[in-house]
Design a protein around this motif. Structure first.
Motif, short mmCIF file in Angstrom:
data_model
loop_
_atom_site.label_atom_id
_atom_site.label_comp_id
_atom_site.label_asym_id
_atom_site.label_seq_id
_atom_site.Cartn_x
_atom_site.Cartn_y
_atom_site.Cartn_z
N TYR A 13 1.08 -0.88 -0.19
CA TYR A 13 -0.02 -0.08 0.08
C TYR A 13 1.11 0.86 0.48
CZ TYR A 13 1.02 0.00 4.88
OH TYR A 13 1.25 0.15 6.36
N TRP A 17 -3.25 -3.98 -2.18
CA TRP A 17 -3.08 -4.78 -2.89
C TRP A 17 -2.64 -5.96 -2.06
CZ3 TRP A 17 -2.52 0.07 -3.50
CH2 TRP A 17 -3.97 0.52 -4.58
N VAL A 39 -0.15 -9.08 -3.44
CA VAL A 39 0.72 -9.86 -5.10
C VAL A 39 1.88 -10.38 -4.54
CG1 VAL A 39 1.06 -6.95 -5.61
CG2 VAL A 39 2.33 -7.42 -4.04
N LEU A 67 4.04 2.96 -6.46
CA LEU A 67 2.22 2.44 -7.16
C LEU A 67 2.16 2.26 -7.61
CD1 LEU A 67 0.24 1.08 -3.37
CD2 LEU A 67 2.15 0.21 -4.57
N ASP A 68 1.54 1.57 -8.96
CA ASP A 68 1.25 2.04 -10.92
C ASP A 68 -0.35 1.37 -10.22
OD1 ASP A 68 -0.32 2.04 -13.03
OD2 ASP A 68 1.97 1.32 -14.40
N GLU A 69 -1.15 1.70 -9.55
CA GLU A 69 -2.20 1.80 -9.20
C GLU A 69 -3.11 1.15 -11.05
OE1 GLU A 69 -4.43 4.34 -6.83
OE2 GLU A 69 -2.53 4.22 -5.37
N LEU A 103 -2.07 -2.72 -11.49
CA LEU A 103 -2.06 -3.64 -10.38
C LEU A 103 -3.71 -3.04 -10.19
CD1 LEU A 103 -0.55 -1.10 -7.17
CD2 LEU A 103 0.17 -3.97 -8.60
N PRO A 106 -8.45 -2.34 -5.67
CA PRO A 106 -7.51 -2.78 -4.60
C PRO A 106 -7.96 -4.34 -4.08
CG PRO A 106 -8.49 -0.42 -4.41
CD PRO A 106 -8.66 -1.19 -5.66
N SER A 107 -7.41 -5.24 -3.50
CA SER A 107 -7.52 -6.48 -3.14
C SER A 107 -8.83 -6.39 -1.64
CB SER A 107 -6.97 -6.81 -2.70
OG SER A 107 -5.69 -7.11 -3.59
#
Length: 78
Positions: free
Chosen positions: A5, A38, A40, A56-58, A61, A64-65
């Motif tokens: 995060y 997330w 991963v 972070l490359d949202e 990704l 979100p988890s």
């Protein structure tokens, strides 16, 4: 599996312990409230560069988890 995060200090990585909770539940419990996280695979983390330089490359990704601070303990059936 790792939990990542974006914190105020950069990208944070949590390494869940085997504590009886799922990785998702650990993220919901241990990520600061309101922050998306997330799940991963450790193999996708850029371990060849310092973590301070990670971003972070949202978009890459995806959704979100989970969201931090949303864990709710379920009472046992005693």
């Amino acid at each position: 599996m790792k939990i990542i995060y974006q914190s105020e200090y950069g990208v944070a990585v949590l390494s869940p312990a085997d504590c009886g909770l799922t990785v998702l539940e650990i993220g919901q419990k241990d990520v600061p409230a309101g922050l998306p996280f997330w799940l991963v695979n450790e193999a996708v983390l850029p371990l060849d560069i310092p973590q301070e330089a990670w971003e972070l490359d949202e978009a890459a990704l995806g959704e979100p988890s989970g969201i931090g601070g949303t864990y709710r303990e379920v009472a046992g059936n005693d």
